[in-house]
Design an enzyme around this catalytic site. Structure first.
Site, PDB file in Angstrom:
ATOM      1  N   LYS A 223       0.819  -1.209  -0.083  1.00  0.00           N
ATOM      2  CA  LYS A 223      -0.104  -0.062  -0.032  1.00  0.00           C
ATOM      3  C   LYS A 223       0.742   1.287   0.023  1.00  0.00           C
ATOM      4  O   LYS A 223       1.362   1.518   1.058  1.00  0.00           O
ATOM      5  CB  LYS A 223      -0.893   0.059   1.257  1.00  0.00           C
ATOM      6  CG  LYS A 223      -1.915   1.037   0.977  1.00  0.00           C
ATOM      7  CD  LYS A 223      -2.519   1.556   2.537  1.00  0.00           C
ATOM      8  CE  LYS A 223      -1.447   2.417   3.175  1.00  0.00           C
ATOM      9  NZ  LYS A 223      -1.701   3.741   2.590  1.00  0.00           N
TER      10      LYS A 223
ATOM     11  N   GLU B 274       9.279   0.805  11.358  1.00  0.00           N
ATOM     12  CA  GLU B 274      10.518   1.777  10.875  1.00  0.00           C
ATOM     13  C   GLU B 274       9.626   3.057  11.153  1.00  0.00           C
ATOM     14  O   GLU B 274       9.224   3.595  10.323  1.00  0.00           O
ATOM     15  CB  GLU B 274      11.203   1.687   9.821  1.00  0.00           C
ATOM     16  CG  GLU B 274      12.539   2.200   9.895  1.00  0.00           C
ATOM     17  CD  GLU B 274      12.474   3.812   8.974  1.00  0.00           C
ATOM     18  OE1 GLU B 274      12.402   4.804   9.836  1.00  0.00           O
ATOM     19  OE2 GLU B 274      12.512   3.767   7.793  1.00  0.00           O
TER      20      GLU B 274
ATOM     21  N   GLU C 291       9.894  15.586  16.152  1.00  0.00           N
ATOM     22  CA  GLU C 291      10.388  15.435  14.792  1.00  0.00           C
ATOM     23  C   GLU C 291       9.489  16.473  13.982  1.00  0.00           C
ATOM     24  O   GLU C 291       8.327  16.435  13.757  1.00  0.00           O
ATOM     25  CB  GLU C 291       9.917  14.221  14.354  1.00  0.00           C
ATOM     26  CG  GLU C 291      10.425  13.762  12.820  1.00  0.00           C
ATOM     27  CD  GLU C 291      10.361  12.319  12.444  1.00  0.00           C
ATOM     28  OE1 GLU C 291      11.080  11.755  11.641  1.00  0.00           O
ATOM     29  OE2 GLU C 291       9.287  11.673  12.793  1.00  0.00           O
TER      30      GLU C 291
END
Length: 484
Positions: A182, A256, A389
């Site tokens: 996907k 990840e 982040e």
């Protein structure tokens, strides 16, 4: 090549299949803010069709993939790599148009590297010890077998769409799995080039299925009863949600996730070499790189010198059209992403950080989602821009007084994905690197190695990709206890 491209089907069961819903998504060019293509959006029924095709590719009597030898799988993977390599210019240009990646790096990141990863795992498939006989403590023998985990659901983001896809697809193919991939909608057009390459390579029907989609498709794939493992790259919040579902289902998962990695500049660092290397690890892909070193830790004894050099470097990076080979920093992927980055820049101002470079939108680029390469100085560990982040071209600089404090600052993060140490003393740099709690770290640079495990600790993920460890993630173990 740069015309509007419309796709109306998904790549399922070795061919194009019509979607089972009517929703579509218009892909907008990052540098033009103009539509460049349209794709169907997969829903739950489309995911079910793809997962069913993948299951059939593994379980149907006479299906070629389960009976293929490792060498035969490797041959198919090498043909796949050749087909991707032949489309390198197309991959590079298309991804640059989609997400703003500078064309100077895009063919390498989206074709050459992906082909190399496929070839690496093809070679590993030929030499891997798929079965071994172990002497038992009872005096008999145990046959230890490694077999494919089954149907893999692979979910990848938009920042490195092809590399991150192949980091899952290649080891899964080498293991003998079937895959439902996907891709992100923002970079869904290049996924159809991948489907073309798979078809040209002659992968058996159902072994690789490609269905672009959004949240509904992702949730359906993660929870689908016909899926045996999930491989995901993306944000930490999304990874937590996926982990919860996989934990409840006792389904193996590789995650990840995000990062907020540190670049530790030691007091003996060669400043010229450090400044030359920093763009490739702090502003690479317009700052849209999960392992990027976006917190720079500078020794107090050289703080002003390093800060001046870093700020001048950032101010000197050429910002512009991602299709111009001279461009170092292109636009970010979307208007929403630029707003997010600008929100962090505003946070840096409000919390007292000192802006030394950038901070706005570049002059003369009125179209496209551009953000100037930005540097904040005097950033404290309690500031939002130190902790969260940003995923854009923003570097924050923090002083430290000793090696111990530098290590403590590097480890003062919920993340643990990447990092770098800069020094003229490799032994000292390696000793510092060993103390940083992160999945990977470079000394005087950061060079991702296909033969070594890559992944994160804590909020940066679970499990590892690449290297033999990446292949092990797609295998199940079986012990066969043989008679005396």
């Amino acid at each position: 090549m740069d015309s509007f491209t419309e796709h109306t089907s998904f790549y399922i069961d070795g061919g194009l299949q019509q979607p089972l819903g009517s929703e579509t998504y218009t892909v907008i060019g990052a540098s033009t803010e103009e539509p460049i293509g349209r794709v169907p959006v997969a829903g739950g029924k489309d995911i079910d069709a793809a997962a069913t095709a993948a299951r059939r590719a593994l379980d149907s009597p006479g299906a070629p993939w389960p009976t293929a030898s490792p060498a035969e799988r490797a041959d198919a993977m090498e043909r796949f790599a050749d087909a991707i390599q032949a489309r390198a210019d197309q991959f590079g240009r298309l991804v640059s148009r989609e997400n703003g990646m500078p064309i100077a790096m895009s063919p390498r990141a989206n074709a050459h590297s992906t082909a190399a990863i496929l070839r690496y795992y093809a070679g590993l498939a030929r030499t891997f010890e798929w079965e071994e006989r172990r002497p038992s403590f009872t005096g008999t023998t145990t046959l230890v077998r490694r077999e494919p985990v089954g149907v893999v659901g692979a979910i990848v983001p938009w920042n490195y769409p092809q590399t991150l896809a192949i980091m899952k697809v290649a080891p899964a193919l080498a293991a003998g799995c079937a895959i439902v991939l996907k891709p992100a909608l923002e970079t869904s057009l290049d996924a159809y080039l991948l489907a073309e390459a798979a078809a040209e390579a002659g992968l058996p029907p159902g072994v690789l299925n490609i269905v672009p989609g959004a949240l509904e498709a992702g949730e359906s794939l993660v929870a689908h009863p016909g899926v045996d493992k999930i491989g995901f790259t993306g944000s930490t919040p999304a990874g937590r949600s996926i982990a919860e579902v996989c934990g409840r289902l006792l389904r193996p998962v590789t995650l990840e996730l995000g990062g907020k990695s540190a670049a530790i500049v030691l007091d003996d660092a060669d400043l010229d070499a450090t400044i030359k290397g920093l763009p490739g690890i702090s502003f690479f892909n317009n700052g849209q790189t999960c392992y990027g070193s976006t917190r720079l830790l500078a020794p107090a004894s050289r703080y002003a010198e390093i800060l001046d050099a870093v700020s001048a470097m950032a101010s000197g990076l050429r910002v512009g059209d991602p299709l111009d080979p001279a461009t170092a920093v292109g636009p970010v992927v979307s208007a929403a992403q630029r707003e997010r980055i600008e929100g962090y820049i505003a946070s840096g101002h409000s919390e007292g950080a000192r802006l030394t470079a950038g901070g706005g939108r570049p002059a003369g680029l009125d179209r496209g989602w551009y953000v100037e390469p930005t540097v904040f100085a005097d950033v404290r560990p309690d500031m939002t821009i130190f902790r969260e982040e940003i995923f854009g071209p923003v570097l924050v600089v923090t002083p430290y007084s000793s090696d111990d404090e530098a290590v403590a600052l590097a480890n003062d993060s919920e993340y643990g994905l990447g990092g770098t140490v800069w020094t003229t003393d490799e032994e000292r740099g390696t000793a510092i690197a060993r103390r940083v709690r992160t999945g990977s770290i470079g000394v005087n640079g950061y060079r991702l190695d296909f033969n070594s495990p890559f992944g994160g600790r804590r909020a940066s993920g679970l499990g590892r990709e690449l290297g033999p460890e990446g292949l092990n993630a797609y295998l199940e173990l079986q012990s066969v206890y043989l008679p005396a």
